[in-house]
Design an enzyme around this catalytic site. Structure first.
Site, mmCIF file in Angstrom:
data_model
loop_
_atom_site.group_PDB
_atom_site.id
_atom_site.type_symbol
_atom_site.label_atom_id
_atom_site.label_comp_id
_atom_site.label_asym_id
_atom_site.label_seq_id
_atom_site.Cartn_x
_atom_site.Cartn_y
_atom_site.Cartn_z
ATOM 1 N N ASP A 78 97.903 -52.298 16.448
ATOM 2 C CA ASP A 78 99.024 -53.054 15.889
ATOM 3 C C ASP A 78 98.491 -54.425 15.480
ATOM 4 O OD1 ASP A 78 101.477 -53.860 14.963
ATOM 5 O OD2 ASP A 78 102.585 -53.325 16.756
HETATM 6 C C1 BGC Z 1 104.567 -54.483 14.107
HETATM 7 C C2 BGC Z 1 104.286 -53.132 13.504
HETATM 8 C C3 BGC Z 1 104.034 -53.266 12.017
HETATM 9 C C4 BGC Z 1 102.905 -54.249 11.799
HETATM 10 C C5 BGC Z 1 102.528 -54.432 10.346
HETATM 11 C C6 BGC Z 1 103.515 -55.509 13.711
HETATM 12 O O1 BGC Z 1 103.868 -56.781 14.125
HETATM 13 O O2 BGC Z 1 104.644 -54.351 15.515
HETATM 14 O O3 BGC Z 1 105.349 -52.259 13.748
HETATM 15 O O4 BGC Z 1 103.723 -52.023 11.461
HETATM 16 O O5 BGC Z 1 103.289 -55.503 12.330
HETATM 17 O O6 BGC Z 1 103.470 -55.122 9.642
#
Ligand code: BGC
Length: 754
Positions: free
Chosen positions: A294
């Protein structure tokens, strides 16, 4: 198809938790592997690490021109030097084609970029938030929504979506409940598979397919106190029985990628957790796709107190099996040294690079890295897509209350007052994560009512107050407006920034002074319909008690106004059912139907039982609940046998009659309970559901198949076991009601058909 032994491992699990296993489309064949190997043989360690780096920065399109140019030049240079394998936050065929040209023509190895984005509930045609979609219990509708999203996204240059989010969520304070399928692993598993099928289509190289990413692996939804990013502390059986099944189903459906979560599991950050990333994912499920971290979750292992520094974090993550670093650049910065110093074997890097390259081949990017701007124009927000959004939005609405059949609105109504701070909003129906969704595309509830009312019904409007503010200045005008109408439709709830990532709440009521406004309007004596616009289950005890008609209408996307109006005026009969329990108060959470019985099951009037002294222990509205404009009656529950063997199949049947005046959809639900087991089991578990349309006066016989292997569980030795013993079974309209019967699993039963 890939072979047998390992594949069988997935199948066993996917049959257990997900009926359909398909989607080998992204897997490579040996000829692709040979091409990938040839490419890897030519790569320097820096180029390899480039492929494992996801660069954010497409958003530089949005900043001021000078900064944009500077930022863009820097990003272009990184692509040219092969320091970027994937891009996040870039949108539009033209912009992405430009980047692809640099990657394929100016980077010496000519490896195309893989562009990922958060296509969470629609690309430009924004559908209902995912929790609302789950309330439709309509797997085909959800799959269709993701087909639409994939078609628009791929045409606009996106190859990869960071969805489906398949985190089970039982605490509505957590803002991210909006993005998932609610509280139930069985429903969640089926929706996970449907969404993967929808995104990935028939073949990833098709111009309308994107590779999906099941996230956040795993147990992110169990954050303590519902506070986003907070510590998770759950037992291994809970991890296995509750949080992993939707991921297993996604893998069974052929999902190409997974995203490792921010949280820890058993004291180890999920981004370096060998149990989940290796034992479960690779050894048990034989997953051959790749794992992306993530955003920053590799680097955050330093703050977790698990890695000494960024270099240590990078080593721990790659060794655990996180193939790509989203946005913290630790791989690009530190892993070449780690290889040089013998801390990480280069074969570990190669393994990840091959997984990423294989995906690029599967997406067809080596043959054609570009998207067609004309296709982008023609598919984006087209009529067909809007129609699909309206249909699913309509099905996502849950009728919570309808005293004296206030809904649908009577044809005698001459004047409707639409009141509330969300009635006119075009921004908020988009909900959380509507990345490129536009308010201009949205039909507000007020727009919808005006359009439907035409010249025959007078529509009055007053906002009354702000969503979160404390001013009551608008109350008087709202009361005046209500007094002039035959019926009041109040659009109340949460703005779009009140749910989603980083937007947890400690309270669950109507924000600001909205409840005070509602009470003022209620005092006029006018009949009121409350239309809730929200991203999570709310605690609305006063509303549930005092207002005759209440719709849980969520953030429904671009077609919100039409969908709500379809229901208000009876052009459609509500068919949504809650995918997540509504509590009476925040003090009850986490609250979910599949709880354990305890040694002292709650009895409201008995002191030493598991309950509260100041509030009933039961929910306001249970899982699976929802009314319609007709009534259904359940009769004649019967089983094909009262016993089955551990590999057997039982058929459970009930007659469901429509006793009302109009056709309606009933979501018939089957629950079971394992009465005595070597580890305690929940008081009820969903094991089947069917949406059936029943004409007035007609009866439909609904049959469920129940495989004994779906009645097992993971014990604390992490073994999936099906134990002989007594069970209860219910078929009914929600988790609290239904016809009940008994059966047993016995060893070596004649009924064992497998
Ligand atoms: C979130 C994810 C997301 C990623 C990219 C993160 O902060 O937890 O769900 O896909 O950002 O935007």
């Amino acid at each position: 198809m890939k072979p047998s032994a390992t594949r069988a491992g997935i199948c066993l699990f996917s049959i257990t938790f997900c009926a359909i296993a398909l989607g080998d489309a992204w897997r490579s064949d040996p000829s692709v592997d040979a091409k990938v190997q040839a490419l890897v043989d030519r790569m320097t360690i820096e180029q390899k690490l480039g492929q494992l780096t996801q660069q954010w920065g497409g958003l530089v399109q949005d900043v001021n021109p000078e900064a944009r140019q500077r930022g863009q030049d820097e990003l272009d240079a990184l692509v040219r030097e092969g320091k970027v394998g994937s891009y996040l936050g870039a949108h539009g065929a033209e912009y992405i084609n430009r980047l692809q040209k640099i990657a394929t023509e100016e980077f010496e190895l000519g490896i195309p970029l893989m562009v990922g984005n958060d296509v969470i509930h629609g690309y430009r045609t924004i559908f209902p938030i995912n929790l609302a979609q789950a309330c439709s219990f309509d797997l085909e509708g959800i799959e269709r929504a993701e087909r639409v999203a994939a078609t628009e996204a791929r045409a606009a240059g996106t190859h990869w979506t960071f969805a489906p989010m398949v985190d089970i969520a039982r605490d509505p304070r957590w803002g991210r409940v909006a993005e998932g399928a609610g509280e139930d692993p069985w429903l969640g598993a089926r929706i996970a598979a449907a969404r993967v099928r929808g995104f990935q289509g028939k073949n990833l190289s098709d111009p309308d397919a994107v590779v999906a990413c099941a996230k956040h692996y795993v147990a992110y939804g169990a954050a303590e106190g519902g506070r986003d990013y907070n510590t998770v502390d759950i037992s291994i059986p809970t991890l296995r029985n509750v949080y992993l099944p939707p991921f297993a189903a996604a893998v069974g459906a052929g999902v190409g990628t997974l995203m490792s979560a921010f949280n820890e599991i058993n004291g180890v950050p999920a981004t370096a957790c060998p149990l989940t990333l290796k034992t479960v994912l690779r050894d048990e499920w034989a997953f051959e796709g790749f794992v992306v971290s993530d955003w920053g979750s590799i680097q955050e292992m330093v703050a977790h107190g698990y890695a000494r520094d960024d270099a240590d974090a990078a080593r721990l993550a790659i060794q655990a099996g996180v193939d790509m670093d989203m946005s913290s650049f630790t791989y690009r910065t530190h892993l070449a040294d780690a290889v040089k110093n013998g801390l990480v074997d280069e074969s570990v890097i190669d393994r990840s690079v091959k997984r990423v390259l294989r995906m690029k081949y599967a997406l067809g990017l080596f043959d054609n890295p570009f998207s067609d701007p004309d296709t982008e124009k023609s598919v984006t927000l087209c009529h067909e897509h809007r129609d699909a959004a309206r249909a699913l939005a309509r099905q996502s609405i849950v009728l919570l209350k309808n005293d004296d059949k206030l809904l649908p609105l009577s044809s005698d109504v001459a004047a409707v007052a639409v009141i509330g701070p969300l009635a006119e909003s075009k921004e908020d129906p988009l909900g959380t994560w509507a990345t490129i969704g536009k308010a201009d595309d949205v039909i507000s509830v007020l727009d919808g009512v005006r359009e439907r009312a035409g010249n025959s019904i007078k529509v009055l409007f007053a906002p009354g107050c702000d969503v979160r503010g404390d001013s009551t200045d608008g109350f008087a005008q709202a009361v005046q407006t209500a007094k002039q109408a035959d019926v009041v439709v109040m659009v109340l709830g949460e703005d779009k920034e009140m749910s989603g990532e980083g937007h947890s709440r400690a309270t669950l009521g109507l924000p600001g002074v909205q409840l005070d406004l509602l009470k003022k309007i209620h005092a006029t004596g006018k009949p009121i319909v409350v239309v809730l616009m929200h991203g999570r289950p709310l605690a609305i005890p006063w509303t549930a008690e005092n207002v005759p008609a209440v719709l849980a209408a969520w953030h429904l996307g671009v077609e919100m106004g039409h969908a709500v109006t379809d229901i208000l005026f009876g052009d459609a009969n509500p068919s949504g059912r809650l995918a997540m329990t509504f509590p009476r108060g925040v003090g009850q959470v986490p609250i979910y139907y599949a709880h354990k019985n305890t040694g002292r099951p709650p009895r409201q009037k008995e002191r030493y039982t598991s309950k509260y002294i100041d509030m009933p222990w039961t929910p306001q509205f249970p899982f699976g609940y929802g009314l319609t404009y007709t009534q259904f009656k359940y009769d004649n529950l019967r089983l094909s046998s009262n016993t089955i063997g551990p590999a057997g199949l039982l058929k459970a049947t009930a007659d469901v009659s429509n006793t009302g005046d109009v056709a309606g959809v009933e979501v018939v639900q089957m629950y079971v309970r394992d009465l005595v087991a070597s580890q305690t089991r929940p008081v009820k578990q969903l094991r089947g559901f069917k949406r059936v349309t029943i004409e007035p006066g007609k009866t439909v016989t609904v049959e469920f198949e129940l495989f004994a292997k779906d009645l097992g569980f993971y014990n604390s030795d992490q073994k999936y076991i099906v134990e002989p013993g007594a069970f209860k079974l219910w078929i009914g309209p929600n988790a609290q009601e239904g016809l009940e019967t008994d059966f047993s699993i016995v060893k070596n039963s004649a009924a064992d058909t497998d």
